[in-house]
Design a protein around this motif. Structure first.
Motif, mmCIF file in Angstrom:
data_model
loop_
_atom_site.group_PDB
_atom_site.id
_atom_site.type_symbol
_atom_site.label_atom_id
_atom_site.label_comp_id
_atom_site.label_asym_id
_atom_site.label_seq_id
_atom_site.Cartn_x
_atom_site.Cartn_y
_atom_site.Cartn_z
ATOM 1 N N GLY A 112 32.154 54.074 27.881
ATOM 2 C CA GLY A 112 33.313 54.510 27.306
ATOM 3 C C GLY A 112 34.557 53.690 27.887
ATOM 4 N N LEU A 113 34.310 53.432 29.195
ATOM 5 C CA LEU A 113 35.354 52.641 29.896
ATOM 6 C C LEU A 113 35.421 51.214 29.851
ATOM 7 C CD1 LEU A 113 35.529 54.662 33.181
ATOM 8 C CD2 LEU A 113 37.115 54.507 31.409
ATOM 9 N N GLY A 114 34.034 50.804 29.158
ATOM 10 C CA GLY A 114 33.921 49.113 28.953
ATOM 11 C C GLY A 114 33.599 48.518 30.268
ATOM 12 N N ILE A 115 32.988 49.129 31.023
ATOM 13 C CA ILE A 115 32.684 48.650 32.366
ATOM 14 C C ILE A 115 30.989 48.826 32.573
ATOM 15 C CG2 ILE A 115 34.813 48.887 33.590
ATOM 16 C CD1 ILE A 115 34.069 51.385 34.896
ATOM 17 N N SER A 116 30.652 48.213 33.730
ATOM 18 C CA SER A 116 29.475 48.361 34.082
ATOM 19 C C SER A 116 29.162 49.202 35.555
ATOM 20 C CB SER A 116 28.408 47.155 34.279
ATOM 21 O OG SER A 116 27.365 46.984 34.799
ATOM 22 N N ALA A 117 28.357 50.013 35.668
ATOM 23 C CA ALA A 117 27.955 50.552 36.732
ATOM 24 C C ALA A 117 27.745 49.690 38.102
ATOM 25 C CB ALA A 117 27.153 51.659 36.737
ATOM 26 N N MET A 118 27.174 48.537 37.684
ATOM 27 C CA MET A 118 26.979 47.639 38.730
ATOM 28 C C MET A 118 28.015 46.940 39.354
ATOM 29 S SD MET A 118 23.713 47.765 38.720
ATOM 30 C CE MET A 118 23.204 46.281 39.902
ATOM 31 N N SER A 119 29.064 47.024 38.753
ATOM 32 C CA SER A 119 30.453 46.698 39.238
ATOM 33 C C SER A 119 30.696 47.379 40.681
ATOM 34 C CB SER A 119 31.610 46.603 38.236
ATOM 35 O OG SER A 119 31.343 46.256 37.151
ATOM 36 N N TYR A 120 30.016 48.426 40.710
ATOM 37 C CA TYR A 120 30.338 49.292 41.883
ATOM 38 C C TYR A 120 29.044 49.553 42.892
ATOM 39 C CZ TYR A 120 34.671 50.411 39.261
ATOM 40 O OH TYR A 120 35.700 50.201 38.554
ATOM 41 N N GLN A 121 28.444 48.443 43.123
ATOM 42 C CA GLN A 121 27.130 48.597 43.788
ATOM 43 C C GLN A 121 27.375 48.517 45.222
ATOM 44 O OE1 GLN A 121 24.413 45.184 42.618
ATOM 45 N NE2 GLN A 121 26.313 43.707 42.765
ATOM 46 N N ASP A 122 28.378 48.042 45.476
ATOM 47 C CA ASP A 122 28.955 48.207 47.177
ATOM 48 C C ASP A 122 28.985 49.458 47.560
ATOM 49 O OD1 ASP A 122 28.652 45.325 47.209
ATOM 50 O OD2 ASP A 122 30.825 44.964 46.925
ATOM 51 N N LEU A 123 29.328 50.449 46.541
ATOM 52 C CA LEU A 123 29.475 51.919 46.968
ATOM 53 C C LEU A 123 28.346 52.304 47.411
ATOM 54 C CD1 LEU A 123 32.172 53.159 44.178
ATOM 55 C CD2 LEU A 123 32.506 52.643 46.764
ATOM 56 N N THR A 124 27.932 52.439 48.632
ATOM 57 C CA THR A 124 26.590 52.930 49.208
ATOM 58 C C THR A 124 27.142 53.846 50.197
ATOM 59 O OG1 THR A 124 26.078 51.087 50.553
ATOM 60 C CG2 THR A 124 25.387 51.031 48.414
ATOM 61 N N PHE A 125 26.429 54.672 50.879
ATOM 62 C CA PHE A 125 26.807 55.597 52.128
ATOM 63 C C PHE A 125 26.734 54.602 53.326
ATOM 64 C CE2 PHE A 125 26.158 59.325 49.402
ATOM 65 C CZ PHE A 125 27.435 59.891 49.769
ATOM 66 N N ALA A 126 25.758 53.744 53.427
ATOM 67 C CA ALA A 126 25.371 53.198 54.638
ATOM 68 C C ALA A 126 26.579 51.877 54.710
ATOM 69 C CB ALA A 126 24.276 52.052 54.466
ATOM 70 N N ASN A 127 27.020 51.279 53.784
ATOM 71 C CA ASN A 127 28.300 50.442 53.726
ATOM 72 C C ASN A 127 29.585 51.308 54.183
ATOM 73 O OD1 ASN A 127 29.759 48.256 53.380
ATOM 74 N ND2 ASN A 127 29.623 48.210 51.012
ATOM 75 N N PHE A 128 29.664 52.465 53.511
ATOM 76 C CA PHE A 128 30.715 53.256 53.914
ATOM 77 C C PHE A 128 30.812 53.913 55.467
ATOM 78 C CE2 PHE A 128 31.940 58.110 54.067
ATOM 79 C CZ PHE A 128 33.310 57.732 54.308
ATOM 80 N N ILE A 129 29.770 54.061 55.870
ATOM 81 C CA ILE A 129 29.562 54.403 57.466
ATOM 82 C C ILE A 129 29.815 53.598 58.216
ATOM 83 C CG2 ILE A 129 28.214 55.536 59.076
ATOM 84 C CD1 ILE A 129 26.729 57.318 56.833
ATOM 85 N N ILE A 130 29.167 52.196 58.053
ATOM 86 C CA ILE A 130 29.216 51.261 58.948
ATOM 87 C C ILE A 130 30.622 50.529 58.883
ATOM 88 C CG2 ILE A 130 28.163 49.069 59.445
ATOM 89 C CD1 ILE A 130 25.510 50.313 58.503
ATOM 90 N N ASN A 131 30.924 50.203 57.789
ATOM 91 C CA ASN A 131 31.979 49.300 57.599
ATOM 92 C C ASN A 131 33.626 50.036 57.282
ATOM 93 O OD1 ASN A 131 30.655 46.910 57.468
ATOM 94 N ND2 ASN A 131 29.818 47.220 55.701
ATOM 95 N N ASN A 132 33.463 51.200 57.117
ATOM 96 C CA ASN A 132 34.846 52.081 57.095
ATOM 97 C C ASN A 132 34.973 53.320 57.931
ATOM 98 O OD1 ASN A 132 36.297 54.399 55.455
ATOM 99 N ND2 ASN A 132 37.050 52.534 54.960
ATOM 100 N N LEU A 133 34.008 54.195 57.727
ATOM 101 C CA LEU A 133 34.084 55.364 58.576
ATOM 102 C C LEU A 133 34.367 55.245 59.919
ATOM 103 C CD1 LEU A 133 34.499 58.447 58.051
ATOM 104 C CD2 LEU A 133 31.946 58.584 58.190
ATOM 105 N N ILE A 134 33.197 54.383 60.668
ATOM 106 C CA ILE A 134 33.140 54.181 62.201
ATOM 107 C C ILE A 134 34.566 53.633 62.561
ATOM 108 C CG2 ILE A 134 32.173 52.906 63.942
ATOM 109 C CD1 ILE A 134 29.301 53.565 62.559
ATOM 110 N N PRO A 135 34.914 52.247 62.115
ATOM 111 C CA PRO A 135 36.122 51.804 62.446
ATOM 112 C C PRO A 135 37.437 52.478 62.355
ATOM 113 C CG PRO A 135 35.199 50.707 60.667
ATOM 114 C CD PRO A 135 34.272 51.592 60.961
ATOM 115 N N VAL A 136 37.399 53.089 61.201
ATOM 116 C CA VAL A 136 38.507 54.010 60.807
ATOM 117 C C VAL A 136 38.903 55.116 61.736
ATOM 118 C CG1 VAL A 136 39.731 55.641 59.212
ATOM 119 C CG2 VAL A 136 38.679 53.291 58.479
#
Length: 288
Positions: free
Chosen positions: A233-257
């Motif tokens: 409905g939005l004309g986008i692919s879910a694969m565009s957001y494949q970087d959104l993972t918990f491992a990526n979040f914790i290591i590259n955002n949550l810990i340094p922030v």
């Protein structure tokens, strides 16, 4: 004989009030601290819901004004935390003042931070669950969910050191906002004092660890569990957001922030003012 009035004791400095504020947090019972920190996590998550809502569909408006509007909306979270007496990790790090005054041990301090962080996580997760079950990602024909996805993904585009620096800047403003509230006992004045520092950190894209405990997992949940019809409905692919993972979040955002938030509030603001306070006392002693 005229009796001279007894001079009233001097008002405690904001640094002293901040130290008392931090001490009360550390010595609070674990159950009470955990309960209040769950509320704080929920308040900050609700503030981000407000932010997403007011910034959705504003693509044609001036970028700065949209960010300012969103920042003012988000300030509701810290207003609720301070006025309602909840326990938020990013302001709790001001308790480093209590440690340098040797009123608590390092173990007590770290245990306090840990339980508040965990409580904030529970509160943010509860709101995330309710937002997902409530289908809020479908608002405005899915534009609300798309906005949430883009915000979450942008947070993972920072390098580790960028996230760390943005975490420092964020909590300098959060803790300075809380610091200013020590100057007033009036609820309305305290709420007003908080709004601009919070609006500044949000509109400038600074990083708040507890807000991210809601915002990035929300993006992950939408990207992983929203049906294909949502993306079609939005004309986008879910694969565009494949970087959104918990491992990526914790290591590259949550810990340094999180580390940046500790430095910004617990070191630069709290200990910076403490050093100045100590120098002032030394000068007063030398003057006498």
């Amino acid at each position: 004989m005229t009796i001279s009035p007894v001079p009233s004791p001097p008002e405690p400095s904001l640094c002293v009030l901040a130290e008392q504020y931090g001490y009360a947090k550390v010595v609070k019972s674990a159950s009470q601290s955990l309960g209040l920190s769950i509320f704080a996590g929920a308040f900050i998550a609700l503030a981000f819901v407000f932010y997403i809502t007011v910034t959705t569909g504003a693509e044609g408006a001036p970028w700065g004004l949209v960010r300012l509007t969103g920042g003012l909306a988000f300030s509701l979270g810290l207003v609720l935390v301070v006025i309602c007496g909840a326990e938020l990790f990013t302001s709790t790090v001001l308790s480093t003042l209590t440690y340098v005054h040797k009123r608590v041990t390092a173990k007590q301090l770290l245990l306090c931070w840990a339980r508040v962080y965990v409580g904030n996580l529970f509160g943010a997760s509860l709101i995330l669950l309710l937002v997902w079950v409530g289908g809020m990602h479908q608002l405005d024909h899915g534009q609300w969910g798309l906005n949430a996805l883009n915000i979450a993904q942008h947070k993972l585009e920072h390098t580790w050191w960028q996230a760390f620096a943005l975490g420092i800047l964020c909590n300098m403003l959060v803790c300075l906002g809380v610091w200013m509230t020590f100057a007033s006992k009036e609820a309305l004045a305290r709420a007003t004092l908080l709004m601009l520092p919070v609006a500044m950190f949000v509109s400038s894209g600074f990083e708040h660890s507890i807000a991210n405990l809601f915002m990035v997992p929300l993006g992950i949940v939408i990207s992983e569990f929203a049906p294909a019809a949502f993306f079609d409905g939005l004309g986008i692919s879910a694969m565009s957001y494949q970087d959104l993972t918990f491992a990526n979040f914790i290591i590259n955002n949550l810990i340094p922030v999180t580390l940046g938030n500790i430095v910004g509030g617990g070191v630069i603001v709290a200990l910076g003012y403490w050093v100045i306070e100590q120098q002032s006392k030394l000068l007063q002693i030398k003057g006498h």
